[in-house]
Design a protein around this motif. Structure first.
Motif, mmCIF file in Angstrom:
data_model
loop_
_atom_site.group_PDB
_atom_site.id
_atom_site.type_symbol
_atom_site.label_atom_id
_atom_site.label_comp_id
_atom_site.label_asym_id
_atom_site.label_seq_id
_atom_site.Cartn_x
_atom_site.Cartn_y
_atom_site.Cartn_z
ATOM 1 N N GLU A 72 -6.873 1.785 -10.463
ATOM 2 C CA GLU A 72 -7.878 2.509 -9.681
ATOM 3 C C GLU A 72 -7.241 3.281 -8.524
ATOM 4 O O GLU A 72 -7.945 3.854 -7.688
ATOM 5 C CB GLU A 72 -8.913 1.519 -9.138
ATOM 6 C CG GLU A 72 -9.652 0.750 -10.234
ATOM 7 C CD GLU A 72 -10.582 -0.308 -9.666
ATOM 8 O OE1 GLU A 72 -10.691 -0.374 -8.411
ATOM 9 O OE2 GLU A 72 -11.195 -1.045 -10.448
ATOM 10 N N SER A 73 -5.921 3.302 -8.495
ATOM 11 C CA SER A 73 -5.228 3.994 -7.401
ATOM 12 C C SER A 73 -5.497 5.495 -7.430
ATOM 13 O O SER A 73 -5.634 6.102 -8.495
ATOM 14 C CB SER A 73 -3.714 3.744 -7.505
ATOM 15 O OG SER A 73 -3.005 4.543 -6.576
ATOM 16 N N GLN A 74 -5.544 6.094 -6.251
ATOM 17 C CA GLN A 74 -5.719 7.530 -6.154
ATOM 18 C C GLN A 74 -4.432 8.278 -6.482
ATOM 19 O O GLN A 74 -4.460 9.485 -6.716
ATOM 20 C CB GLN A 74 -6.195 7.905 -4.741
ATOM 21 C CG GLN A 74 -7.584 7.385 -4.413
ATOM 22 C CD GLN A 74 -8.055 7.803 -3.027
ATOM 23 O OE1 GLN A 74 -7.277 8.352 -2.245
ATOM 24 N NE2 GLN A 74 -9.317 7.544 -2.737
ATOM 25 N N SER A 75 -3.316 7.558 -6.505
ATOM 26 C CA SER A 75 -2.046 8.175 -6.873
ATOM 27 C C SER A 75 -1.916 8.225 -8.387
ATOM 28 O O SER A 75 -1.975 7.193 -9.058
ATOM 29 C CB SER A 75 -0.875 7.369 -6.283
ATOM 30 O OG SER A 75 0.349 7.750 -6.877
ATOM 31 N N ARG A 94 -5.821 -3.636 -10.669
ATOM 32 C CA ARG A 94 -6.339 -2.969 -9.471
ATOM 33 C C ARG A 94 -5.674 -1.609 -9.277
ATOM 34 O O ARG A 94 -6.321 -0.646 -8.861
ATOM 35 C CB ARG A 94 -6.099 -3.846 -8.231
ATOM 36 C CG ARG A 94 -7.008 -5.059 -8.135
ATOM 37 C CD ARG A 94 -6.970 -5.651 -6.725
ATOM 38 N NE ARG A 94 -5.610 -6.021 -6.309
ATOM 39 C CZ ARG A 94 -5.053 -7.193 -6.542
ATOM 40 N NH1 ARG A 94 -5.730 -8.127 -7.215
ATOM 41 N NH2 ARG A 94 -3.842 -7.454 -6.130
ATOM 42 N N LEU A 95 -4.386 -1.539 -9.575
ATOM 43 C CA LEU A 95 -3.648 -0.296 -9.366
ATOM 44 C C LEU A 95 -4.075 0.808 -10.321
ATOM 45 O O LEU A 95 -3.773 1.980 -10.094
ATOM 46 C CB LEU A 95 -2.139 -0.551 -9.485
ATOM 47 C CG LEU A 95 -1.527 -1.400 -8.359
ATOM 48 C CD1 LEU A 95 -0.063 -1.694 -8.644
ATOM 49 C CD2 LEU A 95 -1.689 -0.707 -7.002
ATOM 50 N N VAL A 118 1.106 6.126 -9.581
ATOM 51 C CA VAL A 118 0.853 4.679 -9.555
ATOM 52 C C VAL A 118 -0.081 4.295 -10.689
ATOM 53 O O VAL A 118 0.172 3.320 -11.424
ATOM 54 C CB VAL A 118 0.253 4.257 -8.196
ATOM 55 C CG1 VAL A 118 -0.230 2.806 -8.244
ATOM 56 C CG2 VAL A 118 1.288 4.429 -7.090
ATOM 57 N N TYR A 119 -1.161 5.034 -10.849
ATOM 58 C CA TYR A 119 -2.103 4.744 -11.935
ATOM 59 C C TYR A 119 -1.399 4.788 -13.292
ATOM 60 O O TYR A 119 -1.557 3.880 -14.117
ATOM 61 C CB TYR A 119 -3.250 5.763 -11.921
ATOM 62 C CG TYR A 119 -3.961 5.876 -13.252
ATOM 63 C CD1 TYR A 119 -4.865 4.902 -13.676
ATOM 64 C CD2 TYR A 119 -3.694 6.947 -14.112
ATOM 65 C CE1 TYR A 119 -5.485 4.986 -14.909
ATOM 66 C CE2 TYR A 119 -4.311 7.048 -15.342
ATOM 67 C CZ TYR A 119 -5.217 6.065 -15.743
ATOM 68 O OH TYR A 119 -5.820 6.148 -16.968
ATOM 69 N N THR A 153 0.814 -1.222 0.000
ATOM 70 C CA THR A 153 0.000 0.000 0.000
ATOM 71 C C THR A 153 0.849 1.275 0.000
ATOM 72 O O THR A 153 0.332 2.353 -0.280
ATOM 73 C CB THR A 153 -0.916 0.026 1.235
ATOM 74 O OG1 THR A 153 -0.128 -0.096 2.426
ATOM 75 C CG2 THR A 153 -1.923 -1.126 1.175
ATOM 76 N N LEU A 180 5.295 1.190 -4.205
ATOM 77 C CA LEU A 180 4.593 0.808 -5.434
ATOM 78 C C LEU A 180 5.232 1.453 -6.652
ATOM 79 O O LEU A 180 5.424 0.802 -7.685
ATOM 80 C CB LEU A 180 3.115 1.204 -5.343
ATOM 81 C CG LEU A 180 2.217 0.320 -4.465
ATOM 82 C CD1 LEU A 180 0.844 0.953 -4.310
ATOM 83 C CD2 LEU A 180 2.094 -1.089 -5.068
ATOM 84 N N THR A 224 2.893 4.108 -1.302
ATOM 85 C CA THR A 224 2.946 4.663 -2.653
ATOM 86 C C THR A 224 4.358 4.676 -3.213
ATOM 87 O O THR A 224 4.579 4.323 -4.386
ATOM 88 C CB THR A 224 2.372 6.101 -2.651
ATOM 89 O OG1 THR A 224 1.021 6.063 -2.204
ATOM 90 C CG2 THR A 224 2.407 6.689 -4.049
#
Length: 531
Positions: free
Chosen positions: A491-494, A488-489, A497-498, A443, A448, A445
């Protein structure tokens, strides 16, 4: 005497709290300046050590009924007469006695009573002594030509300056610093050690008070003690080493380079001392000295102390910890300084150290050190690979403590950023893909981003330089759950990362049957990367 020009009260609250963020602590001298990290005091965890005597401030605590041995033999008999069975004097009683032409015996009794009060284990009445106006008396007592009086006053002041910054400043503004530094070179070892203890407490409080100790010739006093180091007791030398540590400790601002150059010469001798505690504090001092710009790190290299620091890797972990921190700091420097770490044989010591230790802090520091070496030149990256340390880093990323995994992720990311195609391909050869796929479920950031960057670079490198292995790599990522994690990533808020997850899917997985039907573009087999 006043220290208002130093703005101590205001400045100290900010001292050591400048943390500009992890992304600015990394560098690769030839590629990405942000890749190599500069350690900040806010993130220090390895120095969580047991015992109050390992803190920046130390108190001299004793049983209040216990009498002290006094250096002068002529005082011993008198001590027996005045100490045993004596009642504790109140601050008012002390003031009354000292205000009425006291004899030396009166002074001994008064300052001994103050010292015992201030040596209480719990809630020493430091503020009460300050508010009573007795600080001036204690400072004046340092100049009384009676060793017992000087010793008791120095001890009492030691415990006052072991308190808060405000309490320490009060003692300094009362004029304690200069006479304490003079007494630190006293012919009496007992007075010398006690006075030095107080001076070390003052220097350890803040960069501003450290600079004031320097102004009052504290460095010269330390170097005078170094000249007679072999004649001092181990306890005395421990205080010397701890004083060196506090003189090097603060970094907002750092001590002047010319001062650190002098201290570095003394540390060469201290870090080789037979006493373990001396070596430990001396090595922490070297770690503080190297926690700065390249000019400071160069001082340590030029002094010759680093070869003795490496030798501490074979010592107990209380000594390994500051040795790792020191060499990790050196590796944050330019490529020449990083090479100096390699040339000292550090890499050959890391593997057995990581294999035998049960300390996650030691493993974390090893990974941090390696990440900074890997952030150097490709030749330096190769030195890490040749030392067979890549499998260890991969294993830490796969199954280590989460803080260790974080450091390992930086090491692998640095390799991906700065390595040759062959060095990057070594990640596949040593089976890093399972660890990278597992790390996609973290998790954090930053971790990731490191993992996504590493995985992307690995896939681009294999596609361009080793295309016959691409199908296997592709299948491996899918079978290990990497593709599911990438989806899934997205959909990350970062945003970072997205973007990275989307890039990997778009370039390497959109032409698969399971790809999103709305994706109109297929991955371009021709990569812009040119290895």
């Amino acid at each position: 005497m006043t220290l208002t020009e130093t703005n101590i009260g205001r400045d100290i609250a900010e001292d050591g709290k400048d943390d500009t963020g992890r992304s600015q602590q990394y560098k690769n001298n030839t590629k990405h300046e942000e890749l190599r990290r500069r350690r900040t005091e806010c993130s220090v965890e390895i120095r969580k050590q047991k015992g109050a005597d390992l803190m920046m401030k130390r108190r001299n605590i004793t049983d209040v009924e216990e009498d002290d041995e006094i250096v002068s033999e002529s005082d011993n008999e008198e001590q027996q007469k005045t100490s045993h069975g004596s009642t504790r004097l109140s601050n008012e009683e002390v003031k009354n006695i000292l205000s009425n032409n006291p004899s030396e015996d009166d002074m001994v009794r008064c300052f001994e009573s103050l010292r015992k009060s201030l040596s209480k284990t719990k809630n020493p009445p430091i503020d009460e002594v300050i508010q009573s106006g007795l600080l001036i008396a204690l400072v004046q007592a340092l100049s009384v030509p009676n060793e017992r009086v000087q010793y008791e006053a120095a001890w009492a002041l030691t415990n006052i300056v072991s308190g808060t910054t405000a309490q320490t400043v009060a003692a300094v503004e009362a004029g304690a610093t200069d006479p304490l530094i003079k007494l630190a070179c006293h012919q009496s070892a007992q007075i010398s050690e006690q006075a030095l203890w107080a001076v070390a407490n003052i220097a350890g409080d803040s960069a501003q008070l450290r600079d004031y100790v320097i102004k009052c010739h504290g460095v010269e006093a330390l170097m005078m003690l170094m000249k007679r180091l072999d004649m001092l007791t181990d306890s005395h030398v421990r205080t010397v080493a701890w004083a060196f540590s506090n003189m090097c400790r603060h970094k907002n601002p750092h001590a002047p380079l010319e001062v650190l150059r002098i201290l570095a010469k003394g540390l060469v001798k201290l870090v080789q001392h037979p006493d373990r505690q001396v070596r430990q504090d001396a090595c922490w001092a070297v770690s503080y000295l190297t926690d700065g710009p390249d000019e400071q790190i160069e001082l340590a290299r030029e002094s010759g102390v680093l070869s003795h620091v490496v030798a501490l890797f074979r010592e107990p972990e209380s000594l390994v910890a500051p040795a790792l921190r020191t060499l990790g700091n050196v590796a944050t420097g330019n490529d020449t300084l990083t090479q100096a770490v390699i040339d000292l044989g550090v890499l050959s010591e890391i593997l057995p150290l990581m294999e035998k230790t049960k300390s996650t802090s030691i493993v974390k520091e090893c990974c941090w050190l390696l990440s900074n070496i890997i952030a150097g030149t490709q030749k330096q990256i190769q030195a890490v690979l040749d030392a067979n340390l890549l499998p260890v880093l991969i294993n830490v990323l796969k199954s280590g403590d989460h803080k260790c995994q974080f450091e390992a992720s930086w090491a692998l990311s640095n390799l991906a950023q700065g390595g040759t195609s062959r060095q990057i391909a070594a990640l596949v050869e040593y089976n890093a893909v399972p660890a990278l796929c597992a790390a996609l479920n973290q998790t954090n950031t930053d971790m990731l981003n490191n993992t996504l960057e590493t995985l992307y670079t690995v896939m681009v490198t294999i596609q361009n330089c080793y295309p016959n292995q691409m199908d296997h790599l592709h299948e491996q990522v899918e079978e290990l759950g990497g593709l599911d994690a990438l989806e899934r990533l997205q959909e990350s808020q970062s945003e970072a990362v997205y973007s990275q997850a989307y890039r990997i899917i778009t370039e390497f997985f959109t032409d698969e049957p399971a790809a999103d039907a709305n994706s109109a573009e297929n991955a371009d087999p021709a990569s812009p990367w040119n290895f």
